[in-house]
Write an enzyme that holds these catalytic residues in place. Structure first.
Site, short mmCIF file in Angstrom:
data_model
loop_
_atom_site.label_atom_id
_atom_site.label_comp_id
_atom_site.label_asym_id
_atom_site.label_seq_id
_atom_site.Cartn_x
_atom_site.Cartn_y
_atom_site.Cartn_z
N LYS A 125 17.30 -53.51 -5.82
CA LYS A 125 17.65 -53.75 -4.41
C LYS A 125 18.40 -55.09 -4.29
O LYS A 125 19.42 -55.19 -3.60
CB LYS A 125 16.39 -53.76 -3.54
CG LYS A 125 15.84 -52.35 -3.33
CD LYS A 125 14.40 -52.31 -2.87
CE LYS A 125 13.88 -50.88 -2.95
NZ LYS A 125 12.44 -50.75 -2.81
N GLN A 170 7.42 -54.09 -0.77
CA GLN A 170 7.42 -53.10 -1.85
C GLN A 170 6.03 -52.47 -1.99
O GLN A 170 5.03 -53.17 -2.16
CB GLN A 170 7.85 -53.77 -3.16
CG GLN A 170 8.03 -52.82 -4.32
CD GLN A 170 9.17 -51.81 -4.10
OE1 GLN A 170 10.25 -52.17 -3.67
NE2 GLN A 170 8.89 -50.54 -4.37
N ASP A 228 12.63 -49.94 6.20
CA ASP A 228 11.98 -48.91 5.39
C ASP A 228 11.50 -47.76 6.29
O ASP A 228 11.10 -46.70 5.80
CB ASP A 228 10.77 -49.53 4.66
CG ASP A 228 10.68 -49.07 3.22
OD1 ASP A 228 11.62 -48.41 2.75
OD2 ASP A 228 9.66 -49.39 2.56
#
Ligand code: NAP
Length: 302
Positions: A53, A97, A120
């Site tokens: 990322k 994450q 997200d």
């Protein structure tokens, strides 16, 4: 049957080209999208995802920040970091994450992310917006990537019978909501199957579009698949392979060699859905910046 292989890379490149165009407009107005990724602990797979990322942000020219916390960090420490990022005007997207170490409460952590920065798409407000066909929210990146692949494949979604195996919020359930929405990329008839579904192979073999998001290598065999179906394999599983450099190789949830000959189109693993997730994360981050600059983050406070 002539089977089309749906490769992720060319579709992801198209998404990146769109991102670069949007970036140019934002930069010319003095705005630079920023993504913060929070990594807790030292899980090698999570570290690798965070690394890719970061690299993609650099490649595109986005501002990128990585926050690394110790494996045993407290819930309060993690939430304090998120609150700092919520207040930071240079950051438009925040991604924690997952999975987090077991002592941390994932749901509570996600709730603390500002919905306007939740690129997200896992905050309940964004999931709610997805369920309500409200396009001002953010949808999760892997489902967005699957939807984009289906759109680009050009075989149609509207009116099709879609069966998704897997009901996680991260993938299966959210993809079901996306494909069910009214409008482009939606209007499908959606069935979401899971470990309690009876006669699973029979249910799956009704699908015009079959999505596997299970986490079991080669689970979907030819008896799950209707002749001429489109198959999207979201699974990423490591299987031991002494002949491979790392001692393992990556395979999907679909037994590709057996299933592909029956399909009109199918995604490979690796090289399929995997690359789309980061592409859609970049697109969501750029959109979060645009919305912030247009004052549209207010949409989240209605
Ligand atoms: P997950 O949270 O573990 O969910 C798996 C789903 O599969 C659950 O709904 C489960 O049903 C269902 N399932 C498990 N065994 C089953 C069986 N025997 N029959 C029918 N359904 C079964 O996993 P996830 O996060 O959704 O991920 C799924 C896969 O996608 C994994 O391989 C993951 O690595 C991969 N993935 C890939 C990407 C990408 O970027 N390409 C992103 C995210 C995930 P129950 O709910 O009944 O337990």
């Amino acid at each position: 049957m002539d089977t089309q292989q749906i490769k992720g890379k060319p579709i992801a490149e198209k998404v990146y080209a769109e991102c670069l165009q949007e970036l140019e407009v934002l930069k010319s107005g003095g705005h630079l999208p920023g993504l913060a990724v929070v990594l807790v602990g030292d899980d090698p797979a999570s570290r690798a995802y965070v690394g890719s990322k970061e690299r993609k942000c650099k490649e595109l020219g986005l501002h990128s920040v990585k926050i690394e916390l110790e494996e045993d960090c407290s819930q309060e420490t993690l939430i304090a970091e998120i609150e700092k990022l919520n207040a930071d005007d240079a950051i438009h997207g925040i991604l924690v994450q997952l999975p987090l170490p077991g002592h941390l409460a994932e749901d509570e952590v996600i709730l603390k992310i500002s919905p306007a920065k939740d690129v997200d798409g896992l905050h309940p407000i964004n999931i709610g917006k997805l369920a309500m066909d409200d396009a001002t929210g953010f949808a999760p990146c892997t489902p967005l990537g699957c939807q984009r692949m289906l759109i680009e494949t050009g075989m149609g979604i509207s009116g099709k019978n879609v069966v998704i195996i897997g009901r996680s919020l991260l993938v299966g359930k959210s993809l079901g909501l996306l494909l069910l929405q009214k409008g482009e990329g939606g209007n499908a008839t959606v069935t979401i199957a899971h470990s309690r579904t009876e006669n699973l192979a029979q249910v799956a073999s009704d699908a015009d579009i079959l999505v596997a998001a299970i986490g079991r290598p080669g689970f979907v065999t030819e008896d799950f698949v209707k002749e001429g179906a489109v198959v999207i394999d979201v699974g990423i599983n490591r299987v031991e392979d002494a002949s491979a450099k790392r001692g393992y190789r990556l395979v999907g949830d679909v037994d590709y060699d057996k299933v592909a000959p029956k399909c009109a189109a199918i995604t490979p693993v690796p090289g399929g859905v995997g690359v789309m997730t980061i592409a859609m994360l970049m697109a969501n981050t750029i959109r979060a910046c645009r919305m912030a600059e247009e004052g549209k983050e207010l949409e989240f406070r209605r």
